[in-house]
Design a protein around this motif. Structure first.
Motif, PDB file in Angstrom:
ATOM      1  N   ALA A  56       0.836  -1.210   0.000  1.00 20.18           N
ATOM      2  CA  ALA A  56       0.000   0.000   0.000  1.00 20.18           C
ATOM      3  C   ALA A  56       0.869   1.257   0.000  1.00 20.18           C
ATOM      4  O   ALA A  56       0.546   2.244  -0.666  1.00 20.18           O
ATOM      5  N   ARG A  57       1.976   1.226   0.733  1.00 22.23           N
ATOM      6  CA  ARG A  57       2.870   2.391   0.839  1.00 22.23           C
ATOM      7  C   ARG A  57       3.752   2.575  -0.386  1.00 22.23           C
ATOM      8  O   ARG A  57       3.969   3.691  -0.839  1.00 22.23           O
ATOM      9  N   THR A  58       4.290   1.463  -0.911  1.00 22.33           N
ATOM     10  CA  THR A  58       5.340   1.561  -1.928  1.00 22.33           C
ATOM     11  C   THR A  58       4.956   1.001  -3.298  1.00 22.33           C
ATOM     12  O   THR A  58       5.644   1.274  -4.278  1.00 22.33           O
ATOM     13  N   GLY A  59       3.932   0.161  -3.341  1.00 19.97           N
ATOM     14  CA  GLY A  59       3.574  -0.524  -4.584  1.00 19.97           C
ATOM     15  C   GLY A  59       4.341  -1.816  -4.806  1.00 19.97           C
ATOM     16  O   GLY A  59       4.047  -2.561  -5.735  1.00 19.97           O
ATOM     17  N   ASP A  60       5.330  -2.068  -3.954  1.00 19.87           N
ATOM     18  CA  ASP A  60       6.176  -3.253  -4.098  1.00 19.87           C
ATOM     19  C   ASP A  60       6.076  -4.140  -2.863  1.00 19.87           C
ATOM     20  O   ASP A  60       6.035  -3.648  -1.738  1.00 19.87           O
ATOM     21  N   GLY A  61       6.101  -5.446  -3.095  1.00 21.86           N
ATOM     22  CA  GLY A  61       6.070  -6.398  -1.992  1.00 21.86           C
ATOM     23  C   GLY A  61       7.460  -6.682  -1.470  1.00 21.86           C
ATOM     24  O   GLY A  61       8.469  -6.361  -2.114  1.00 21.86           O
ATOM     25  N   PRO A  62       7.537  -7.293  -0.295  1.00 24.98           N
ATOM     26  CA  PRO A  62       8.837  -7.646   0.278  1.00 24.98           C
ATOM     27  C   PRO A  62       9.527  -8.716  -0.575  1.00 24.98           C
ATOM     28  O   PRO A  62       8.879  -9.593  -1.144  1.00 24.98           O
ATOM     29  N   LEU A  63      10.840  -8.608  -0.659  1.00 24.97           N
ATOM     30  CA  LEU A  63      11.598  -9.592  -1.436  1.00 24.97           C
ATOM     31  C   LEU A  63      11.642 -10.947  -0.750  1.00 24.97           C
ATOM     32  O   LEU A  63      11.666 -11.978  -1.412  1.00 24.97           O
ATOM     33  N   ASP A  64      11.666 -10.944   0.575  1.00 25.81           N
ATOM     34  CA  ASP A  64      11.676 -12.194   1.332  1.00 25.81           C
ATOM     35  C   ASP A  64      10.251 -12.568   1.705  1.00 25.81           C
ATOM     36  O   ASP A  64       9.590 -11.833   2.449  1.00 25.81           O
ATOM     37  N   GLN A  65       9.798 -13.695   1.176  1.00 27.67           N
ATOM     38  CA  GLN A  65       8.451 -14.178   1.442  1.00 27.67           C
ATOM     39  C   GLN A  65       8.516 -15.662   1.751  1.00 27.67           C
ATOM     40  O   GLN A  65       9.277 -16.395   1.122  1.00 27.67           O
ATOM     41  N   ILE A  66       7.704 -16.072   2.705  1.00 27.48           N
ATOM     42  CA  ILE A  66       7.626 -17.481   3.071  1.00 27.48           C
ATOM     43  C   ILE A  66       6.319 -18.026   2.501  1.00 27.48           C
ATOM     44  O   ILE A  66       5.242 -17.479   2.764  1.00 27.48           O
ATOM     45  N   ALA A  67       6.422 -19.078   1.723  1.00 22.45           N
ATOM     46  CA  ALA A  67       5.251 -19.642   1.051  1.00 22.45           C
ATOM     47  C   ALA A  67       4.206 -20.122   2.046  1.00 22.45           C
ATOM     48  O   ALA A  67       4.525 -20.570   3.145  1.00 22.45           O
ATOM     49  N   SER A  68       2.967 -20.034   1.624  1.00 20.70           N
ATOM     50  CA  SER A  68       1.869 -20.622   2.375  1.00 20.70           C
ATOM     51  C   SER A  68       1.978 -22.138   2.275  1.00 20.70           C
ATOM     52  O   SER A  68       2.737 -22.667   1.456  1.00 20.70           O
ATOM     53  N   ILE A  69       1.232 -22.812   3.097  1.00 20.35           N
ATOM     54  CA  ILE A  69       1.121 -24.271   3.004  1.00 20.35           C
ATOM     55  C   ILE A  69      -0.324 -24.606   3.318  1.00 20.35           C
ATOM     56  O   ILE A  69      -0.970 -23.928   4.115  1.00 20.35           O
ATOM     57  N   GLY A  70      -0.843 -25.632   2.669  1.00 23.10           N
ATOM     58  CA  GLY A  70      -2.223 -26.016   2.932  1.00 23.10           C
ATOM     59  C   GLY A  70      -2.592 -27.247   2.134  1.00 23.10           C
ATOM     60  O   GLY A  70      -1.754 -27.874   1.485  1.00 23.10           O
ATOM     61  N   CYS A  71      -3.867 -27.568   2.190  1.00 17.81           N
ATOM     62  CA  CYS A  71      -4.378 -28.708   1.417  1.00 17.81           C
ATOM     63  C   CYS A  71      -4.346 -28.358  -0.061  1.00 17.81           C
ATOM     64  O   CYS A  71      -4.615 -27.229  -0.452  1.00 17.81           O
ATOM     65  N   SER A  72      -4.030 -29.338  -0.881  1.00 13.79           N
ATOM     66  CA  SER A  72      -4.001 -29.099  -2.316  1.00 13.79           C
ATOM     67  C   SER A  72      -5.400 -28.763  -2.814  1.00 13.79           C
ATOM     68  O   SER A  72      -6.399 -29.220  -2.262  1.00 13.79           O
ATOM     69  N   ILE A  73      -5.453 -27.929  -3.865  1.00 22.28           N
ATOM     70  CA  ILE A  73      -6.730 -27.661  -4.518  1.00 22.28           C
ATOM     71  C   ILE A  73      -7.283 -29.000  -5.003  1.00 22.28           C
ATOM     72  O   ILE A  73      -6.546 -29.831  -5.541  1.00 22.28           O
ATOM     73  N   LYS A  74      -8.560 -29.214  -4.812  1.00 21.54           N
ATOM     74  CA  LYS A  74      -9.206 -30.458  -5.225  1.00 21.54           C
ATOM     75  C   LYS A  74      -9.726 -30.271  -6.650  1.00 21.54           C
ATOM     76  O   LYS A  74     -10.828 -29.757  -6.872  1.00 21.54           O
ATOM     77  N   TRP A  75      -8.893 -30.651  -7.605  1.00 15.46           N
ATOM     78  CA  TRP A  75      -9.216 -30.460  -9.032  1.00 15.46           C
ATOM     79  C   TRP A  75     -10.201 -31.513  -9.516  1.00 15.46           C
ATOM     80  O   TRP A  75     -10.168 -32.650  -9.072  1.00 15.46           O
ATOM     81  N   LYS A  76     -11.032 -31.094 -10.434  1.00 18.58           N
ATOM     82  CA  LYS A  76     -11.953 -32.028 -11.079  1.00 18.58           C
ATOM     83  C   LYS A  76     -11.137 -32.892 -12.034  1.00 18.58           C
ATOM     84  O   LYS A  76     -10.118 -32.454 -12.564  1.00 18.58           O
ATOM     85  N   ASP A  77     -11.600 -34.096 -12.251  1.00 20.54           N
ATOM     86  CA  ASP A  77     -10.910 -34.974 -13.205  1.00 20.54           C
ATOM     87  C   ASP A  77     -10.943 -34.359 -14.586  1.00 20.54           C
ATOM     88  O   ASP A  77     -11.962 -33.827 -15.023  1.00 20.54           O
ATOM     89  N   ALA A  78      -9.856 -34.476 -15.287  1.00 19.91           N
ATOM     90  CA  ALA A  78      -9.769 -33.969 -16.665  1.00 19.91           C
ATOM     91  C   ALA A  78     -10.284 -35.053 -17.615  1.00 19.91           C
ATOM     92  O   ALA A  78      -9.533 -35.627 -18.374  1.00 19.91           O
ATOM     93  N   ALA A  79     -11.563 -35.306 -17.512  1.00 23.56           N
ATOM     94  CA  ALA A  79     -12.140 -36.388 -18.328  1.00 23.56           C
ATOM     95  C   ALA A  79     -12.513 -35.904 -19.705  1.00 23.56           C
ATOM     96  O   ALA A  79     -12.762 -34.802 -19.972  1.00 23.56           O
TER      97      ALA A  79
END
Length: 185
Positions: free
Chosen positions: A162-185
């Motif tokens: 919000a202040r600068t328009g730029d995000g921090p260079l050091d970021q720690i990835a989120s972790i969570g359950c994988s997206i539950k994708w529909k079968d590619a039928a």
């Protein structure tokens, strides 16, 4: 199964879409951007990672309004395979947790694919130009909420954006359950 998203692709131009919300209206994602940016969060109802921090997600979404940053949440999980993530259950989840932001349903999963969403929660922090500046975690919580005074990674990154328009260079990835994708039928 736990999944971890890739590092931030700084400057990636976000994609708009119109999706149905739990409020019965259709929402353009970009229409919820504030003057200083937007957070697009991929979440769902059943994931233990999301459940552990949902009150903190709601808190940060509310606090970011004061920084001129909008917030939307999107559920793209396959509700046929995971009925807890159905649209009706999304309505209940939003009401139960006091959502003050749109909770949108990406039933066809096109938005999740366009963003490259990997897990729930997966946060995309956009600046005022709607380019990606943050792709990291909410805080250090995992399947259980961490202590109350954890550093608010998403909130602090978005304040910087919000202040600068730029995000921090050091970021720690989120972790969570994988997206539950529909079968590619």
């Amino acid at each position: 199964m736990a999944a971890i998203p890739p590092v931030c692709d700084f400057g990636w131009q976000a994609v708009d879409a119109v999706l149905p919300g739990v409020d019965g209206k259709r929402h353009s994602i970009f229409s919820h951007a504030g003057p200083n940016g937007l957070v697009v969060a991929f979440i769902c109802n059943h994931c233990p990672y999301v459940k552990a921090v949902i009150s903190r997600i709601v808190r940060d979404a509310n606090d970011l309004k004061a920084e001129g940053i909008g917030f939307v949440a999107i559920n793209a999980n396959d509700a046929d395979a995971y009925p807890d993530d159905s649209f009706d259950n999304m309505k209940l989840f939003a009401r139960t947790n006091g959502f003050t932001f749109p909770y949108l349903h990406d039933e066809r999963q096109t938005v999740a694919h366009a963003y490259g969403a990997v897990c729930t929660p997966d946060f995309f922090g956009l600046n005022s130009e709607l380019t990606l500046q943050y792709r990291g975690r909410l805080d250090a919580s995992r399947r259980d909420a961490g202590p109350p005074r954890l550093r608010r990674d998403l909130f602090e990154a978005m304040k910087q954006i919000a202040r600068t328009g730029d995000g921090p260079l050091d970021q720690i990835a989120s972790i969570g359950c994988s997206i539950k994708w529909k079968d590619a039928a």
